[in-house]
Design an enzyme around this catalytic site. Sequence first.
Site, PDB file in Angstrom:
ATOM      1  N   THR A  85       4.075   2.259  -1.734  1.00  0.00           N
ATOM      2  CA  THR A  85       4.456   0.856  -1.708  1.00  0.00           C
ATOM      3  C   THR A  85       3.572   0.039  -0.770  1.00  0.00           C
ATOM      4  OG1 THR A  85       6.169   1.502  -0.156  1.00  0.00           O
ATOM      5  CG2 THR A  85       6.866   1.036  -2.395  1.00  0.00           C
ATOM      6  N   GLU A 135      14.102   9.332 -30.326  1.00  0.00           N
ATOM      7  CA  GLU A 135      13.582   8.113 -29.697  1.00  0.00           C
ATOM      8  C   GLU A 135      14.115   6.866 -30.386  1.00  0.00           C
ATOM      9  OE1 GLU A 135      12.087   8.093 -26.880  1.00  0.00           O
ATOM     10  OE2 GLU A 135      11.897  10.272 -26.802  1.00  0.00           O
ATOM     11  N   ASP A 188      17.870  12.562 -20.234  1.00  0.00           N
ATOM     12  CA  ASP A 188      18.779  11.462 -20.567  1.00  0.00           C
ATOM     13  C   ASP A 188      20.154  11.738 -19.997  1.00  0.00           C
ATOM     14  OD1 ASP A 188      16.719  10.506 -22.077  1.00  0.00           O
ATOM     15  OD2 ASP A 188      17.481  11.315 -23.969  1.00  0.00           O
TER      16      ASP A 188
HETATM   17  P1  ADP Z   1       2.160   4.231   1.391  1.00  0.00           P
HETATM   18  O1  ADP Z   1       1.568   4.336   2.728  1.00  0.00           O
HETATM   19  O2  ADP Z   1       3.366   3.339   1.338  1.00  0.00           O
HETATM   20  O3  ADP Z   1       2.420   5.534   0.698  1.00  0.00           O
HETATM   21  P2  ADP Z   1      -0.368   3.102   0.792  1.00  0.00           P
HETATM   22  O4  ADP Z   1      -0.408   2.035   1.789  1.00  0.00           O
HETATM   23  O5  ADP Z   1      -1.132   4.344   1.098  1.00  0.00           O
HETATM   24  O6  ADP Z   1       1.130   3.483   0.441  1.00  0.00           O
HETATM   25  O7  ADP Z   1      -0.836   2.502  -0.585  1.00  0.00           O
HETATM   26  C1  ADP Z   1      -1.755   3.139  -1.410  1.00  0.00           C
HETATM   27  C2  ADP Z   1      -2.619   2.149  -2.144  1.00  0.00           C
HETATM   28  O8  ADP Z   1      -1.849   1.394  -3.049  1.00  0.00           O
HETATM   29  C3  ADP Z   1      -3.264   1.144  -1.227  1.00  0.00           C
HETATM   30  O9  ADP Z   1      -4.461   1.630  -0.717  1.00  0.00           O
HETATM   31  C4  ADP Z   1      -3.473  -0.046  -2.145  1.00  0.00           C
HETATM   32  O10 ADP Z   1      -4.663   0.086  -2.882  1.00  0.00           O
HETATM   33  C5  ADP Z   1      -2.326   0.056  -3.106  1.00  0.00           C
HETATM   34  N1  ADP Z   1      -1.236  -0.845  -2.730  1.00  0.00           N
HETATM   35  C6  ADP Z   1       0.012  -0.476  -2.373  1.00  0.00           C
HETATM   36  N2  ADP Z   1       0.775  -1.544  -2.118  1.00  0.00           N
HETATM   37  C7  ADP Z   1      -0.005  -2.626  -2.298  1.00  0.00           C
HETATM   38  C8  ADP Z   1       0.199  -4.034  -2.175  1.00  0.00           C
HETATM   39  N3  ADP Z   1       1.390  -4.542  -1.818  1.00  0.00           N
HETATM   40  N4  ADP Z   1      -0.836  -4.840  -2.444  1.00  0.00           N
HETATM   41  C9  ADP Z   1      -2.020  -4.342  -2.797  1.00  0.00           C
HETATM   42  N5  ADP Z   1      -2.285  -3.043  -2.923  1.00  0.00           N
HETATM   43  C10 ADP Z   1      -1.307  -2.170  -2.700  1.00  0.00           C
HETATM   44 ZN    ZN Z   2      15.789  10.663 -24.711  1.00  0.00          ZN
END
Ligand code: ADP
Ligand code: ZN
Length: 621
Positions: free
Chosen positions: A222, A440, A516
């Site tokens: 995230t 499906e 499911d």
């Molecule tokens: P986490 O630490 O939460 O597991 P990361 O910060 O390592 O996630 O995110 C991995 C990649 O995902 C980042 O390097 C970026 O490229 C992409 N990413 C994740 N969230 C965003 C966001 N809000 N905006 C832009 N890119 C994002």
């Molecule tokens: Zn199914």
Amino acid sequence: MEQNRNDNKKPGDGNKPRISFWFLLVITVALILIINSVFNFAKNSQFTQTTLSQFLEHQENGTLAEVEFRYDRIVYLTKEEAAKPASQQKAFYTGLPSGTDTYALAETLRSAGVTVNKQIVEDNSTVTMILTYVIMFGVLFGGMSMLTRKMGGGGIMGSVGASRAKMYMEKQTGVTFQDVAGQDEAKESLQEIIDFLHNPQKYAAIGAKLPKGALLVGSPGTGKTLLAKAVAGEANVPFFSISGSDFVEMFVGVGASRVRDLFQQAAKVAPCIIFIDEIDAVGRSRDARYGGNTEQEQTLNQLLGEIDGFDSSKGIVCLAATNRPEILDKALLRPGRFDRQIVVDKPNLQGRLDTLKVHTRKIKLSEDVDLQKLAQATAGAVGADLANLVNEAALRAVRQGRQAVNQEDLLVSFETVIAGTEKKNTVLTDTEKRMVAYHEVGHALVAALEKHSQPVTKITIVPHTSGALGYTMHMPEEEKYLQTSQELITELKTLVGGRAAEEIVFGTQTTGAANDIQRATALARNMITQYGMSEALGLMAPVSVQHQYLEGNAYLDCSQETAATVDREVQKLLGKCFSEAKTLLTENRELLDEIALHLLNKETITGDELMAFIQKPAEEV
Ligand code: ADP
Ligand code: ZN
């Protein structure tokens, strides 16, 4: 996700103890050499070296007065020298050929009237050797214990472990809030920390209590790491990062020394950010419930100590990330430690659109690209998925020799990233294919008939590597924060619609419905135990939810009797939904056959095509 890490690796950071170790070794060796040569010098300076033949000559001529055997040499006094006063006597020595029978030689010499010294086999160099070893070990152990005391205990292994600490330091992350899409609330919470890093004195002057740390809570991908880097980038301070799992090693004490090392390094370059990823690896509750572990406890204690210990007016801020805040030790979350929790949510529609925009900034897009549509189709995807998706699309465009990424690239990559790659060569038998198709369509048709609108973007029976033989891609038209009980029941019916179709058409059940059924059961259980949607229990919630964030774990917190009632209610609800879905599909059997046949022929149909089938008879009426 972590691809940046290696580029920023600063190998020097963790190496100090190793250098000290080698340094110590060199000193020891040098000492040994010096001691040896001093001893040799002392030993030899009193005597003058002669050749063996000179000695033998003296023996033959009978001019030997005294002989002394040592470990590797013969020391002797000639009659001429022996006649002089003791202070002016000069002794000679010569090498003793190995294998010499010293007793026999001594016997011969004695019978010739030579005084053979009592020290005949006394071994002077052995003394030297023993002394050398004693000194060597003394220096080694003394040095080691000094070294480890400096690094925070843990014995010799402490120094070995510390040298392998995987800590990364970036002088400048180059990431700013502009690179993080959405997450406005998180950014706002972090803004204060940035301000603080810019100007710690301002806070100190007023006497405001300075933030020491914040916990970023959210699912993997995230953007927690990204946010932490952005904080460092915005504040223009160095960024230290280490993963919680790097602290945890086999040897007790290693983790603790790594923690100490990390904070020491950080203190040198403050103001700075320390980022601890996966802090749950070290910060797990010390309760026996999660399994005790001395090493982890010791590391955690050290971490707590360091957090309490550092002077925050210097401008060190400790950010940590986890997706399981509920298992963290309460001590970590106490005021003055990670008392701020910043939730990093999965992105909503707007967030996904923004994320796609951020990641397509440097990519050539063709005219037909509609990011809005893509964002709509990717509900549930996290930032990392979307970043990955865009990259896959660009790779596909390159593979096909095009200059720009088009919508098809994006949609195909979406399937690759979200649902696994298409495995056209996985062969399903015709019967299997028919079953998958009906299953499906069962889902899709129930959904369409219940909602009176296009419920899916796509249905496919092309198998995917993820293991799904087919799948139905649902399309939420709007972001929903509230769901009514009717909507939830529709969802349940849709989930069991696949199995219902199997039973109606083939009179049998397949294993394909396992997922499911699990999802339906979980949803039904939530409706009854958390949303107060059952008659038998009414508004009573027989569970307590341990944490509000993320997909929370709920623990039953009621009498056995109530638990049994819950199970019965879940069963009843699922049974009701299943029979209603079955009735619905039976009533629309023709439609079911028609669409399933179409899907069998085309392997993939879109939501629009599905709706065309459903609306046709309605128009005719
Ligand atoms: P986490 O630490 O939460 O597991 P990361 O910060 O390592 O996630 O995110 C991995 C990649 O995902 C980042 O390097 C970026 O490229 C992409 N990413 C994740 N969230 C965003 C966001 N809000 N905006 C832009 N890119 C994002
Ligand atoms: Zn199914």
